[in-house]
Design a protein around this motif. Structure first.
Motif, mmCIF file in Angstrom:
data_model
loop_
_atom_site.group_PDB
_atom_site.id
_atom_site.type_symbol
_atom_site.label_atom_id
_atom_site.label_comp_id
_atom_site.label_asym_id
_atom_site.label_seq_id
_atom_site.Cartn_x
_atom_site.Cartn_y
_atom_site.Cartn_z
ATOM 1 N N ALA A 226 0.844 -1.192 0.000
ATOM 2 C CA ALA A 226 0.000 0.000 0.000
ATOM 3 C C ALA A 226 0.882 1.247 0.000
ATOM 4 C CB ALA A 226 -0.915 0.000 1.216
ATOM 5 N N GLY A 227 0.489 2.218 -0.810
ATOM 6 C CA GLY A 227 1.267 3.436 -0.962
ATOM 7 C C GLY A 227 2.260 3.386 -2.101
ATOM 8 N N GLY A 228 2.464 2.207 -2.654
ATOM 9 C CA GLY A 228 3.410 2.036 -3.742
ATOM 10 C C GLY A 228 2.829 2.387 -5.094
ATOM 11 N N SER A 229 3.632 2.131 -6.127
ATOM 12 C CA SER A 229 3.249 2.485 -7.494
ATOM 13 C C SER A 229 3.511 1.319 -8.445
ATOM 14 C CB SER A 229 4.055 3.694 -7.978
ATOM 15 O OG SER A 229 3.818 4.830 -7.186
ATOM 16 N N LEU A 230 2.732 1.296 -9.506
ATOM 17 C CA LEU A 230 2.932 0.365 -10.601
ATOM 18 C C LEU A 230 2.564 1.073 -11.898
ATOM 19 C CD1 LEU A 230 1.366 -3.044 -9.448
ATOM 20 C CD2 LEU A 230 3.786 -2.611 -9.917
ATOM 21 N N ARG A 231 3.148 0.640 -12.994
ATOM 22 C CA ARG A 231 2.739 1.138 -14.304
ATOM 23 C C ARG A 231 2.344 -0.039 -15.178
ATOM 24 N NH1 ARG A 231 5.721 4.526 -19.138
ATOM 25 N NH2 ARG A 231 6.753 2.514 -19.502
ATOM 26 N N LEU A 232 1.131 -0.014 -15.641
ATOM 27 C CA LEU A 232 0.636 -1.028 -16.558
ATOM 28 C C LEU A 232 0.822 -0.560 -17.991
ATOM 29 C CD1 LEU A 232 -2.736 -2.001 -14.822
ATOM 30 C CD2 LEU A 232 -0.419 -2.828 -14.340
ATOM 31 N N SER A 233 1.062 -1.526 -18.870
ATOM 32 C CA SER A 233 1.183 -1.244 -20.291
ATOM 33 C C SER A 233 0.232 -2.131 -21.065
ATOM 34 C CB SER A 233 2.614 -1.506 -20.768
ATOM 35 O OG SER A 233 3.541 -0.692 -20.087
ATOM 36 N N CYS A 234 -0.215 -1.645 -22.203
ATOM 37 C CA CYS A 234 -1.088 -2.431 -23.075
ATOM 38 C C CYS A 234 -0.678 -2.137 -24.513
ATOM 39 C CB CYS A 234 -2.547 -2.066 -22.842
ATOM 40 S SG CYS A 234 -3.706 -2.928 -23.943
ATOM 41 N N ALA A 235 0.012 -3.096 -25.111
ATOM 42 C CA ALA A 235 0.483 -2.944 -26.482
ATOM 43 C C ALA A 235 -0.575 -3.453 -27.447
ATOM 44 C CB ALA A 235 1.786 -3.709 -26.667
ATOM 45 N N ALA A 236 -0.872 -2.664 -28.468
ATOM 46 C CA ALA A 236 -1.849 -3.040 -29.487
ATOM 47 C C ALA A 236 -1.129 -3.409 -30.772
ATOM 48 C CB ALA A 236 -2.826 -1.898 -29.738
ATOM 49 N N SER A 237 -1.656 -4.417 -31.450
ATOM 50 C CA SER A 237 -1.118 -4.812 -32.745
ATOM 51 C C SER A 237 -2.266 -5.223 -33.653
ATOM 52 C CB SER A 237 -0.123 -5.959 -32.591
ATOM 53 O OG SER A 237 -0.753 -7.091 -32.018
ATOM 54 N N GLY A 238 -2.027 -5.160 -34.948
ATOM 55 C CA GLY A 238 -3.066 -5.512 -35.903
ATOM 56 C C GLY A 238 -4.076 -4.394 -36.051
ATOM 57 N N GLY A 239 -4.969 -4.534 -36.981
ATOM 58 C CA GLY A 239 -5.995 -3.541 -37.200
ATOM 59 C C GLY A 239 -5.434 -2.231 -37.731
ATOM 60 N N SER A 240 -6.263 -1.237 -37.786
ATOM 61 C CA SER A 240 -5.873 0.082 -38.236
ATOM 62 C C SER A 240 -5.909 1.026 -37.051
ATOM 63 C CB SER A 240 -6.836 0.589 -39.316
ATOM 64 O OG SER A 240 -6.601 1.946 -39.601
ATOM 65 N N ARG A 241 -4.776 1.716 -36.806
ATOM 66 C CA ARG A 241 -4.727 2.615 -35.655
ATOM 67 C C ARG A 241 -5.829 3.660 -35.717
ATOM 68 N NH1 ARG A 241 1.719 3.980 -34.846
ATOM 69 N NH2 ARG A 241 2.438 1.821 -34.819
ATOM 70 N N GLY A 242 -6.131 4.093 -36.908
ATOM 71 C CA GLY A 242 -7.141 5.127 -37.033
ATOM 72 C C GLY A 242 -8.527 4.647 -36.704
ATOM 73 N N SER A 243 -8.723 3.348 -36.634
ATOM 74 C CA SER A 243 -10.048 2.808 -36.361
ATOM 75 C C SER A 243 -10.373 2.796 -34.866
ATOM 76 C CB SER A 243 -10.148 1.385 -36.900
ATOM 77 O OG SER A 243 -9.313 0.506 -36.172
ATOM 78 N N ILE A 244 -9.354 2.979 -34.014
ATOM 79 C CA ILE A 244 -9.582 2.955 -32.565
ATOM 80 C C ILE A 244 -9.890 4.366 -32.103
ATOM 81 C CG2 ILE A 244 -8.555 2.489 -30.313
ATOM 82 C CD1 ILE A 244 -6.791 0.390 -31.682
ATOM 83 N N TYR A 245 -11.059 4.558 -31.497
ATOM 84 C CA TYR A 245 -11.373 5.915 -31.074
ATOM 85 C C TYR A 245 -11.399 6.086 -29.557
ATOM 86 C CZ TYR A 245 -16.284 4.270 -31.014
ATOM 87 O OH TYR A 245 -17.452 3.580 -30.795
ATOM 88 N N VAL A 246 -11.412 4.988 -28.808
ATOM 89 C CA VAL A 246 -11.272 5.089 -27.356
ATOM 90 C C VAL A 246 -10.467 3.894 -26.873
ATOM 91 C CG1 VAL A 246 -12.446 5.093 -25.118
ATOM 92 C CG2 VAL A 246 -13.477 6.273 -27.034
ATOM 93 N N ARG A 247 -9.541 4.139 -25.949
ATOM 94 C CA ARG A 247 -8.845 3.050 -25.283
ATOM 95 C C ARG A 247 -9.018 3.246 -23.788
ATOM 96 N NH1 ARG A 247 -3.132 1.369 -27.637
ATOM 97 N NH2 ARG A 247 -3.744 -0.456 -26.428
#
Length: 115
Positions: free
Chosen positions: A13-34
């Motif tokens: 408790a009180g600590g930190s973490l950083r999550l990552s989410c790598a996307a692949s495939g599809g068209s980047r322009g097609s994603i409008y919310v993450r």
């Protein structure tokens, strides 16, 4: 679109973490919310934070001021910086990507916050 989440783990408790989410495939322009969602045992999956194509962010009240959602467009990667973690933040965290056709989900990464 394939989503690969990482960065979960055990933290005090009180600590930190950083999550990552790598996307692949599809068209980047097609994603409008993450976004990031989380699901604690026995609970429904709840919104944590979202970021739209224009960079506008939205946070759940429970994480405002502690968590920050961001993205690296060149790397097509979504991040969630989590600070001042609390035991009630313990959950499986999922990233998603919303397109016109459908919503895609990553596999989830477990975050455990010990008291």
């Amino acid at each position: 679109v394939q989503l690969q989440a990482s960065g979960g783990g055990l933290v005090q408790a009180g600590g930190s973490l950083r999550l990552s989410c790598a996307a692949s495939g599809g068209s980047r322009g097609s994603i409008y919310v993450r976004g990031w969602y989380r699901q604690a045992p026995g609970n429904q999956r709840d919104l944590v934070a979202t970021i739209d194509a224009g960079g506008t962010t939205n946070y759940a009240d429970a994480v405002k001021g502690r968590f920050t959602i961001s993205r690296d467009i060149k790397k097509n990667t979504l991040y969630l910086q989590m600070n001042s973690l609390k035991p009630e933040d313990t959950a499986v965290y999922y990233c998603n990507a919303v397109t016109k056709a459908r919503t895609y989900w990553g596999q989830g990464t477990l975050v455990t916050v010990s008291s």
